[in-house]
Motif scaffolding. Structure first.
Motif, PDB file in Angstrom:
ATOM      1  N   SER A  37       0.766  -1.310  -0.021  1.00 14.89           N
ATOM      2  CA  SER A  37      -0.172  -0.097  -0.036  1.00 14.89           C
ATOM      3  C   SER A  37       0.957   1.242  -0.075  1.00 14.89           C
ATOM      4  CB  SER A  37      -1.024  -0.015   1.151  1.00 14.89           C
ATOM      5  OG  SER A  37      -2.006  -0.944   1.265  1.00 14.89           O
ATOM      6  N   ALA A  38       2.214   1.188   0.239  1.00 13.81           N
ATOM      7  CA  ALA A  38       3.006   2.215   0.128  1.00 13.81           C
ATOM      8  C   ALA A  38       3.354   2.748  -1.237  1.00 13.81           C
ATOM      9  CB  ALA A  38       4.296   2.168   1.071  1.00 13.81           C
ATOM     10  N   ASN A  40       2.858   3.556  -5.121  1.00 12.51           N
ATOM     11  CA  ASN A  40       1.875   4.465  -5.883  1.00 12.51           C
ATOM     12  C   ASN A  40       1.201   3.517  -6.566  1.00 12.51           C
ATOM     13  OD1 ASN A  40       2.462   7.175  -5.092  1.00 12.51           O
ATOM     14  ND2 ASN A  40       4.226   6.928  -6.494  1.00 12.51           N
ATOM     15  N   SER A  44      -2.962   3.570  -2.517  1.00 14.09           N
ATOM     16  CA  SER A  44      -1.888   4.566  -1.971  1.00 14.09           C
ATOM     17  C   SER A  44      -2.710   5.606  -1.610  1.00 14.09           C
ATOM     18  CB  SER A  44      -0.708   4.690  -2.552  1.00 14.09           C
ATOM     19  OG  SER A  44      -0.792   5.080  -3.821  1.00 14.09           O
ATOM     20  N   VAL A  72       7.705   3.687  -3.837  1.00 15.34           N
ATOM     21  CA  VAL A  72       7.019   4.408  -2.648  1.00 15.34           C
ATOM     22  C   VAL A  72       6.520   5.720  -2.866  1.00 15.34           C
ATOM     23  CG1 VAL A  72       7.211   4.830  -0.080  1.00 15.34           C
ATOM     24  CG2 VAL A  72       8.307   2.887  -1.135  1.00 15.34           C
ATOM     25  N   ALA A  73       5.128   5.849  -2.351  1.00 12.70           N
ATOM     26  CA  ALA A  73       4.470   7.196  -2.717  1.00 12.70           C
ATOM     27  C   ALA A  73       5.317   8.221  -1.656  1.00 12.70           C
ATOM     28  CB  ALA A  73       2.987   7.211  -2.260  1.00 12.70           C
ATOM     29  N   ILE A  76       5.469   8.993   2.560  1.00 15.42           N
ATOM     30  CA  ILE A  76       5.754   7.806   3.476  1.00 15.42           C
ATOM     31  C   ILE A  76       6.860   7.606   3.787  1.00 15.42           C
ATOM     32  CG2 ILE A  76       5.343   5.371   3.372  1.00 15.42           C
ATOM     33  CD1 ILE A  76       2.772   5.614   1.658  1.00 15.42           C
TER      34      ILE A  76
END
Length: 98
Positions: A37-38, A40, A44, A72-73, A76
């Protein structure tokens, strides 16, 4: 309060349930498959607001193990195991969402 989520939001609703239950002082740590979920992706976006507030963390080792480090978005924060321990010490109470 520290909330850990260890399941992918593609697999279970743990993250959504967590987001519905947390208060304004809580933080989320994504671990194991929860780190997906981290990245993109469509899930997210659920974390975007909290991440902007600096309240979303992901375990670096789990991110690396799943090959999503470059995805990773924004906002975060990645933490190692020592950072995980620091979060547990800082927030005292931990709730695991499985």
């Amino acid at each position: 309060m520290l909330h850990t989520v260890n399941k992918s939001s593609f697999e279970r609703n743990s993250l959504k349930s967590c987001l519905n239950a947390i208060d304004d002082t809580s933080v989320i740590l994504l671990i194991e498959d929860g780190v997906i979920s981290a990245a993109n992706n469509e899930n997210s976006s659920m974390l975007a607001g909290l991440a902007t507030e600096g309240r979303v963390f992901a375990l670096q080792e789990d991110v690396d193990a799943r090959g999503i480090s470059s995805k990773v978005a924004d906002n975060i924060k990645l933490v190692d195991y020592a950072g995980f321990v620091d979060l547990v010490e800082e927030y005292g109470t931990t709730v695991s969402w499985v």
